[in-house]
Design a protein around this motif. Structure first.
Motif, PDB file in Angstrom:
ATOM      1  N   GLY A  85      64.816  97.099  22.847  1.00 48.81           N
ATOM      2  CA  GLY A  85      65.103  96.756  24.221  1.00 48.81           C
ATOM      3  C   GLY A  85      64.300  97.642  25.151  1.00 48.81           C
ATOM      4  N   ASN A  86      64.441  97.405  26.446  1.00 49.47           N
ATOM      5  CA  ASN A  86      63.660  98.195  27.400  1.00 49.47           C
ATOM      6  C   ASN A  86      63.980  99.680  27.331  1.00 49.47           C
ATOM      7  OD1 ASN A  86      62.503  95.833  28.246  1.00 49.47           O
ATOM      8  ND2 ASN A  86      63.706  95.654  30.118  1.00 49.47           N
ATOM      9  N   ALA A  87      65.253 100.007  27.193  1.00 44.83           N
ATOM     10  CA  ALA A  87      65.656 101.418  27.157  1.00 44.83           C
ATOM     11  C   ALA A  87      65.086 102.115  25.930  1.00 44.83           C
ATOM     12  CB  ALA A  87      67.177 101.540  27.187  1.00 44.83           C
ATOM     13  N   GLU A  88      65.148 101.453  24.750  1.00 46.39           N
ATOM     14  CA  GLU A  88      64.630 102.070  23.526  1.00 46.39           C
ATOM     15  C   GLU A  88      63.110 102.168  23.572  1.00 46.39           C
ATOM     16  OE1 GLU A  88      64.335 103.745  19.702  1.00 46.39           O
ATOM     17  OE2 GLU A  88      65.887 103.687  21.245  1.00 46.39           O
ATOM     18  N   ALA A  89      62.452 101.137  24.087  1.00 43.73           N
ATOM     19  CA  ALA A  89      60.992 101.192  24.232  1.00 43.73           C
ATOM     20  C   ALA A  89      60.595 102.337  25.146  1.00 43.73           C
ATOM     21  CB  ALA A  89      60.464  99.865  24.772  1.00 43.73           C
ATOM     22  N   ALA A  90      61.339 102.519  26.222  1.00 37.23           N
ATOM     23  CA  ALA A  90      61.051 103.612  27.153  1.00 37.23           C
ATOM     24  C   ALA A  90      61.222 104.958  26.476  1.00 37.23           C
ATOM     25  CB  ALA A  90      61.971 103.511  28.374  1.00 37.23           C
ATOM     26  N   ARG A  91      62.309 105.095  25.685  1.00 40.59           N
ATOM     27  CA  ARG A  91      62.551 106.369  24.990  1.00 40.59           C
ATOM     28  C   ARG A  91      61.435 106.689  24.014  1.00 40.59           C
ATOM     29  NH1 ARG A  91      64.081 108.438  20.429  1.00 40.59           N
ATOM     30  NH2 ARG A  91      64.176 106.399  19.399  1.00 40.59           N
ATOM     31  N   ARG A  92      61.021 105.698  23.245  1.00 35.23           N
ATOM     32  CA  ARG A  92      60.002 105.927  22.223  1.00 35.23           C
ATOM     33  C   ARG A  92      58.639 106.230  22.837  1.00 35.23           C
ATOM     34  NH1 ARG A  92      60.400 101.812  17.204  1.00 35.23           N
ATOM     35  NH2 ARG A  92      58.661 103.147  16.617  1.00 35.23           N
ATOM     36  N   LEU A  93      58.370 105.644  23.980  1.00 38.38           N
ATOM     37  CA  LEU A  93      57.049 105.806  24.596  1.00 38.38           C
ATOM     38  C   LEU A  93      57.012 106.869  25.681  1.00 38.38           C
ATOM     39  CD1 LEU A  93      56.094 102.024  24.877  1.00 38.38           C
ATOM     40  CD2 LEU A  93      55.207 103.688  23.220  1.00 38.38           C
ATOM     41  N   GLY A  94      58.157 107.480  25.953  1.00 39.38           N
ATOM     42  CA  GLY A  94      58.180 108.511  26.982  1.00 39.38           C
ATOM     43  C   GLY A  94      58.010 107.953  28.382  1.00 39.38           C
ATOM     44  N   LEU A  95      58.556 106.751  28.607  1.00 40.63           N
ATOM     45  CA  LEU A  95      58.441 106.084  29.908  1.00 40.63           C
ATOM     46  C   LEU A  95      59.829 105.866  30.514  1.00 40.63           C
ATOM     47  CD1 LEU A  95      55.901 103.286  28.890  1.00 40.63           C
ATOM     48  CD2 LEU A  95      55.362 105.414  30.089  1.00 40.63           C
ATOM     49  N   LEU A  96      59.873 105.435  31.759  1.00 42.91           N
ATOM     50  CA  LEU A  96      61.114 105.013  32.381  1.00 42.91           C
ATOM     51  C   LEU A  96      61.345 103.535  32.084  1.00 42.91           C
ATOM     52  CD1 LEU A  96      60.745 106.707  35.886  1.00 42.91           C
ATOM     53  CD2 LEU A  96      62.205 107.457  33.993  1.00 42.91           C
ATOM     54  N   PRO A  97      62.609 103.094  31.968  1.00 43.94           N
ATOM     55  CA  PRO A  97      62.877 101.671  31.714  1.00 43.94           C
ATOM     56  C   PRO A  97      62.234 100.753  32.754  1.00 43.94           C
ATOM     57  CG  PRO A  97      64.868 102.948  31.328  1.00 43.94           C
ATOM     58  CD  PRO A  97      63.853 103.905  31.903  1.00 43.94           C
ATOM     59  N   GLU A  98      62.219 101.168  34.016  1.00 40.11           N
ATOM     60  CA  GLU A  98      61.592 100.343  35.046  1.00 40.11           C
ATOM     61  C   GLU A  98      60.093 100.211  34.817  1.00 40.11           C
ATOM     62  OE1 GLU A  98      62.837  98.432  37.420  1.00 40.11           O
ATOM     63  OE2 GLU A  98      64.801  98.910  36.565  1.00 40.11           O
ATOM     64  N   THR A  99      59.487 101.277  34.295  1.00 42.72           N
ATOM     65  CA  THR A  99      58.057 101.220  33.990  1.00 42.72           C
ATOM     66  C   THR A  99      57.788 100.247  32.850  1.00 42.72           C
ATOM     67  OG1 THR A  99      57.880 103.540  34.669  1.00 42.72           O
ATOM     68  CG2 THR A  99      56.027 102.613  33.436  1.00 42.72           C
ATOM     69  N   VAL A 100      58.674 100.255  31.854  1.00 41.48           N
ATOM     70  CA  VAL A 100      58.551  99.299  30.747  1.00 41.48           C
ATOM     71  C   VAL A 100      58.621  97.871  31.275  1.00 41.48           C
ATOM     72  CG1 VAL A 100      59.734  98.389  28.701  1.00 41.48           C
ATOM     73  CG2 VAL A 100      59.394 100.855  28.955  1.00 41.48           C
ATOM     74  N   LYS A 101      59.573  97.612  32.171  1.00 41.87           N
ATOM     75  CA  LYS A 101      59.695  96.273  32.756  1.00 41.87           C
ATOM     76  C   LYS A 101      58.425  95.870  33.498  1.00 41.87           C
ATOM     77  CE  LYS A 101      64.723  96.496  33.429  1.00 41.87           C
ATOM     78  NZ  LYS A 101      65.820  96.502  34.437  1.00 41.87           N
ATOM     79  N   SER A 102      57.836  96.833  34.202  1.00 40.79           N
ATOM     80  CA  SER A 102      56.609  96.550  34.947  1.00 40.79           C
ATOM     81  C   SER A 102      55.476  96.175  34.013  1.00 40.79           C
ATOM     82  CB  SER A 102      56.226  97.769  35.787  1.00 40.79           C
ATOM     83  OG  SER A 102      55.001  97.566  36.451  1.00 40.79           O
ATOM     84  N   TYR A 103      55.336  96.928  32.889  1.00 39.17           N
ATOM     85  CA  TYR A 103      54.289  96.599  31.922  1.00 39.17           C
ATOM     86  C   TYR A 103      54.529  95.217  31.310  1.00 39.17           C
ATOM     87  CZ  TYR A 103      52.298 101.308  32.030  1.00 39.17           C
ATOM     88  OH  TYR A 103      51.672 102.463  32.427  1.00 39.17           O
ATOM     89  N   LEU A 104      55.800  94.879  31.036  1.00 35.72           N
ATOM     90  CA  LEU A 104      56.107  93.564  30.487  1.00 35.72           C
ATOM     91  C   LEU A 104      55.726  92.457  31.468  1.00 35.72           C
ATOM     92  CD1 LEU A 104      59.546  93.995  28.677  1.00 35.72           C
ATOM     93  CD2 LEU A 104      57.423  93.159  27.670  1.00 35.72           C
ATOM     94  N   ARG A 105      56.065  92.656  32.748  1.00 36.26           N
ATOM     95  CA  ARG A 105      55.709  91.649  33.749  1.00 36.26           C
ATOM     96  C   ARG A 105      54.199  91.463  33.833  1.00 36.26           C
ATOM     97  NH1 ARG A 105      60.042  94.110  36.724  1.00 36.26           N
ATOM     98  NH2 ARG A 105      58.530  95.456  37.808  1.00 36.26           N
ATOM     99  N   ASN A 106      53.470  92.584  33.779  1.00 39.85           N
ATOM    100  CA  ASN A 106      52.003  92.503  33.828  1.00 39.85           C
ATOM    101  C   ASN A 106      51.463  91.721  32.636  1.00 39.85           C
ATOM    102  OD1 ASN A 106      51.971  93.986  36.176  1.00 39.85           O
ATOM    103  ND2 ASN A 106      51.485  95.920  35.165  1.00 39.85           N
ATOM    104  N   ALA A 107      52.019  92.003  31.448  1.00 41.30           N
ATOM    105  CA  ALA A 107      51.558  91.316  30.239  1.00 41.30           C
ATOM    106  C   ALA A 107      51.838  89.823  30.326  1.00 41.30           C
ATOM    107  CB  ALA A 107      52.234  91.920  29.004  1.00 41.30           C
ATOM    108  N   MET A 108      53.037  89.462  30.829  1.00 35.96           N
ATOM    109  CA  MET A 108      53.372  88.042  30.983  1.00 35.96           C
ATOM    110  C   MET A 108      52.416  87.350  31.945  1.00 35.96           C
ATOM    111  SD  MET A 108      57.544  88.181  31.269  1.00 35.96           S
ATOM    112  CE  MET A 108      58.514  89.075  30.029  1.00 35.96           C
ATOM    113  N   ARG A 109      52.112  88.016  33.035  1.00 37.40           N
ATOM    114  CA  ARG A 109      51.202  87.427  34.018  1.00 37.40           C
ATOM    115  C   ARG A 109      49.822  87.199  33.400  1.00 37.40           C
ATOM    116  NH1 ARG A 109      47.562  89.931  36.787  1.00 37.40           N
ATOM    117  NH2 ARG A 109      48.515  91.989  36.439  1.00 37.40           N
ATOM    118  N   LYS A 110      49.325  88.193  32.667  1.00 38.38           N
ATOM    119  CA  LYS A 110      47.986  88.094  32.084  1.00 38.38           C
ATOM    120  C   LYS A 110      47.903  87.024  30.998  1.00 38.38           C
ATOM    121  CE  LYS A 110      46.679  92.920  32.999  1.00 38.38           C
ATOM    122  NZ  LYS A 110      46.365  94.240  32.373  1.00 38.38           N
ATOM    123  N   LEU A 111      49.003  86.853  30.243  1.00 39.85           N
ATOM    124  CA  LEU A 111      48.985  85.890  29.135  1.00 39.85           C
ATOM    125  C   LEU A 111      49.545  84.534  29.536  1.00 39.85           C
ATOM    126  CD1 LEU A 111      50.084  88.177  26.144  1.00 39.85           C
ATOM    127  CD2 LEU A 111      47.771  87.597  26.899  1.00 39.85           C
ATOM    128  N   GLY A 112      50.058  84.434  30.759  1.00 38.23           N
ATOM    129  CA  GLY A 112      50.595  83.158  31.225  1.00 38.23           C
ATOM    130  C   GLY A 112      51.891  82.778  30.550  1.00 38.23           C
TER     131      GLY A 112
END
Length: 277
Positions: free
Chosen positions: A232-259
């Motif tokens: 989930g976003n929280a676990e991804a953030a923990r593993r990558l040393g990011l904030l959950p909101e930052t994880v969500k932002s990266y996911l949104r960017n990826a969705m936009r780029k891949l359509g």
């Protein structure tokens, strides 16, 4: 593997955190019987350069054999150590010296020294500071060894799955890919990080014969790799040393780029395009 850059950086930190004018060190041989002094900061002669210290002899040799830190107030006069190396030590003018082992997997891989030309006691604070430096070096080396081991395993796995991918094998590859991207966040060595990225790319290409241009950033791929193994976003953030909101932002960017319009659709699309294994 301990490289001279590791020791040089560590010795610089030792001088800064202890305030002692001289620092030096060397790696222990694979059989643990001797250590060669190879790196120096603050020395004024070449008396110690290349000196081979046998396990059990002198201050550093005692540290090698006991895996415990040591210190002396006046090296040449201290009765607690043997004195095979008095000549080069006194030629450098050193009196008070502390020595700290760098431990990896229960073995002494190197010894860090700090000293002064005055017969003064090296205090507990200085020893504690040296210990922190040694632990940091040991941790970095442990991570590097684990990364190199995983790289060797994953290169073999990638070759096998390209030949005959099976569902259970792919799940192992995907989990390993996610783990490798997590480990990469802990690596300071640019060359090793580059090799990690190459292996991740190799794993991603294992199931794809043609790979179009990848518009995703490394961090967006990091996040998708975590989502691909069920984080989930929280676990991804923990593993990558990011904030959950930052994880969500990266996911949104990826969705936009891949359509795409959802987490799993984005993962499936990234896999189909060869961006993820």
């Amino acid at each position: 593997m301990l490289e001279t850059a590791d020791l040089s950086a560590a010795l610089g930190r030792v001088r800064r955190v202890t305030g002692l004018p001289v620092a030096f060190g060397g790696a222990v041989a694979a059989d643990g019987r001797a250590m060669r002094l190879t790196d120096f900061a603050g020395t004024v002669t070449g008396a110690l350069h290349g000196l081979v210290v046998s396990a059990g002899q002198g201050l550093g040799g005692r540290v090698v054999s006991t895996a415990r830190p040591g210190r002396v107030e006046d090296y040449a006069a201290d009765p607690r150590i043997s004195h095979e190396y008095d000549k080069p030590v006194t030629a450098e003018g050193l009196r008070a010296i502390a020595a700290m082992p760098v431990m990896v997997g229960g073995s002494v891989l190197a010894v860090l020294y700090a000293g002064t030309r005055e017969p003064l006691s090296v205090g507990i604070r200085a020893l504690d500071a040296m210990s922190q430096v040694a632990v940091r070096v040991g941790t970095e080396l442990t991570v590097r060894r684990e990364v190199q081991r995983r790289i060797a395993e994953l290169e073999t796995t990638a070759a096998l799955t390209r030949a005959a991918p099976a569902a259970p094998e792919w799940e192992d590859v995907r989990q390993a890919h996610a783990d490798l991207r997590t480990i990469a966040q802990q690596v300071d060595d640019p060359a090793l990080r580059s090799r990690l990225q190459e292996v991740c790319a190799l794993l991603a290409q294992s199931g794809s014969s043609a790979r179009p241009h990848n518009p995703l950033s490394p961090r967006e791929l990091d996040v998708l790799a975590m989502v691909a193994v069920g984080c989930g976003n929280a676990e991804a953030a923990r593993r990558l040393g990011l904030l959950p909101e930052t994880v969500k932002s990266y996911l949104r960017n990826a969705m936009r780029k891949l359509g795409t319009h959802g987490r799993m659709e984005t993962v499936v699309t990234a896999r189909r395009l060869g961006f993820l294994p």
